[in-house]
Design an enzyme around this catalytic site. Sequence first.
Site, short mmCIF file in Angstrom:
data_model
loop_
_atom_site.label_atom_id
_atom_site.label_comp_id
_atom_site.label_asym_id
_atom_site.label_seq_id
_atom_site.Cartn_x
_atom_site.Cartn_y
_atom_site.Cartn_z
N LYS A 1 -10.78 -25.07 23.36
CA LYS A 1 -10.58 -23.63 23.57
C LYS A 1 -9.18 -23.16 23.20
O LYS A 1 -8.97 -21.97 22.98
CB LYS A 1 -10.94 -23.23 24.99
CG LYS A 1 -12.44 -23.11 25.19
CD LYS A 1 -12.76 -22.10 26.28
CE LYS A 1 -14.26 -21.89 26.39
NZ LYS A 1 -14.93 -23.12 26.92
N SER B 1 -15.98 -31.84 23.52
CA SER B 1 -15.29 -30.55 23.57
C SER B 1 -14.15 -30.47 24.57
O SER B 1 -13.29 -29.58 24.46
CB SER B 1 -16.30 -29.43 23.84
OG SER B 1 -17.07 -29.72 24.99
N SER C 1 -11.85 -19.40 35.23
CA SER C 1 -11.11 -20.35 36.05
C SER C 1 -11.05 -21.68 35.30
O SER C 1 -10.57 -22.67 35.81
CB SER C 1 -11.79 -20.53 37.40
OG SER C 1 -13.14 -20.83 37.22
N ASP D 1 -30.55 -20.97 28.26
CA ASP D 1 -30.75 -19.62 27.72
C ASP D 1 -30.65 -19.61 26.19
O ASP D 1 -31.32 -18.81 25.54
CB ASP D 1 -29.73 -18.66 28.31
CG ASP D 1 -28.31 -19.07 27.96
OD1 ASP D 1 -27.83 -20.05 28.55
OD2 ASP D 1 -27.70 -18.44 27.08
N GLU E 1 -27.20 -27.72 25.33
CA GLU E 1 -26.84 -27.08 26.60
C GLU E 1 -27.42 -27.85 27.77
O GLU E 1 -28.26 -28.73 27.60
CB GLU E 1 -27.33 -25.62 26.68
CG GLU E 1 -28.36 -25.23 25.70
CD GLU E 1 -28.93 -23.83 25.87
OE1 GLU E 1 -28.17 -22.86 26.03
OE2 GLU E 1 -30.15 -23.72 25.82
C1 PLP Z 1 -16.14 -23.41 26.96
C2 PLP Z 1 -16.54 -24.80 26.75
C3 PLP Z 1 -17.75 -25.13 26.07
C4 PLP Z 1 -18.71 -24.09 25.57
O1 PLP Z 1 -18.12 -23.30 24.55
P1 PLP Z 1 -18.79 -21.93 24.11
O2 PLP Z 1 -17.93 -21.43 23.02
O3 PLP Z 1 -18.79 -21.02 25.31
O4 PLP Z 1 -20.19 -22.23 23.68
C5 PLP Z 1 -18.04 -26.47 25.86
N1 PLP Z 1 -17.23 -27.45 26.32
C6 PLP Z 1 -16.08 -27.18 26.97
C7 PLP Z 1 -15.25 -28.32 27.43
C8 PLP Z 1 -15.70 -25.85 27.21
O5 PLP Z 1 -14.56 -25.60 27.87
#
Ligand code: PLP
Length: 323
Positions: free
Chosen positions: A55, A306, A80, A212, A206
């Site tokens: 992010k 991620s 948060s 969703d 997901e």
């Molecule tokens: C926010 C997040 C996601 C999902 O990302 P989106 O762009 O909302 O689909 C996946 N993994 C982590 C670690 C995140 O912080």
Amino acid sequence: MSARLPTYEDVIKASTTLDAAAYRSPVLTSQTIDARLGAQVFFKCENFQRIGAFKFRGGYNAVANLSAAQRKAGVVAFSSGNHAQAIALASKLLGVAATIVMPNDAPAAKKAATVGYGARVVGYDRLTQDREQVAGDLVERQGLTLIPPFDHPDVIAGQGTAVKELLEDVGGLDALFIPLGGGGLLSGSLLAAHAISPDCEVYGVEPEAGDDGRQSLRSGAIVRIAPPTSIADGALTLALGRLTFPIIQQHVRDILAVSDRQLVGAMQFFAERMKMVVEPTGCLGAAALFNELVAVKGKRVGVLLSGGNVDLSAYAAYLQAKV
Ligand SMILES: *Cc1c(COP(=O)(O)O)cnc(C)c1O
């Protein structure tokens, strides 16, 4: 809101913007996984990105692209989780004042980390106040610019830079597994994959309890669900975005869902075999692959990990759980 859909050109621009700020995260492999699946698997490790999650990419790109007047007035985000840290750190690096709207009962460690990056935290009562309204008031009264967590062209373009790097580093892939919440990461990844490795089949993954995205893809319109319960706390969004959904619809091969038990299994694998901490949400793509929701034998496969931000006592319990 009729913001224009981002394109791969925007991902390229974002990667230039991020060049000096974001890490080029490592790509790791595992002989154990390759042997088990009969495939060649590449893990793009965004758990090692700044703030511990991808992010940072979208957040930094969005703040960097603000006008001089917007930067001077400051930004606001409500979260948060990882988006809050991303906006806080990106703003600090770019000399912009950041306000983060967080529930009063958010974990102390998360609040402290956000304040540590120099942001102002504004609390709200989860039961009586609506966070969007709290943030909206700040936009109106203080002229702040709201940076949403996924449904924003600069956020999507920034998130797409991770898969751009992966494909540059390892070459074309046959399949790619991407965690899916609101779809910023998936839509950005799709823009990059479609441009660089057009035959690559890209899957969004997901939590089962919050599918969703899968429902939306099947029905052809954005489906909004009731607040789901899953350990994948970064993917508990209620609906895809108005920008992310059309991109996903156009390019995704399919949307898959995994159980919390499968996420725990993946976390244990990463801890035991690859010596790394991956948060539950970060394991979504890997869990779909490890449980062979799609056949990958003989293929070159990418998995986006991620993030790695997980409460230590919760993590200890995940590692001890029988799966
Ligand atoms: C926010 C997040 C996601 C999902 O990302 P989106 O762009 O909302 O689909 C996946 N993994 C982590 C670690 C995140 O912080």
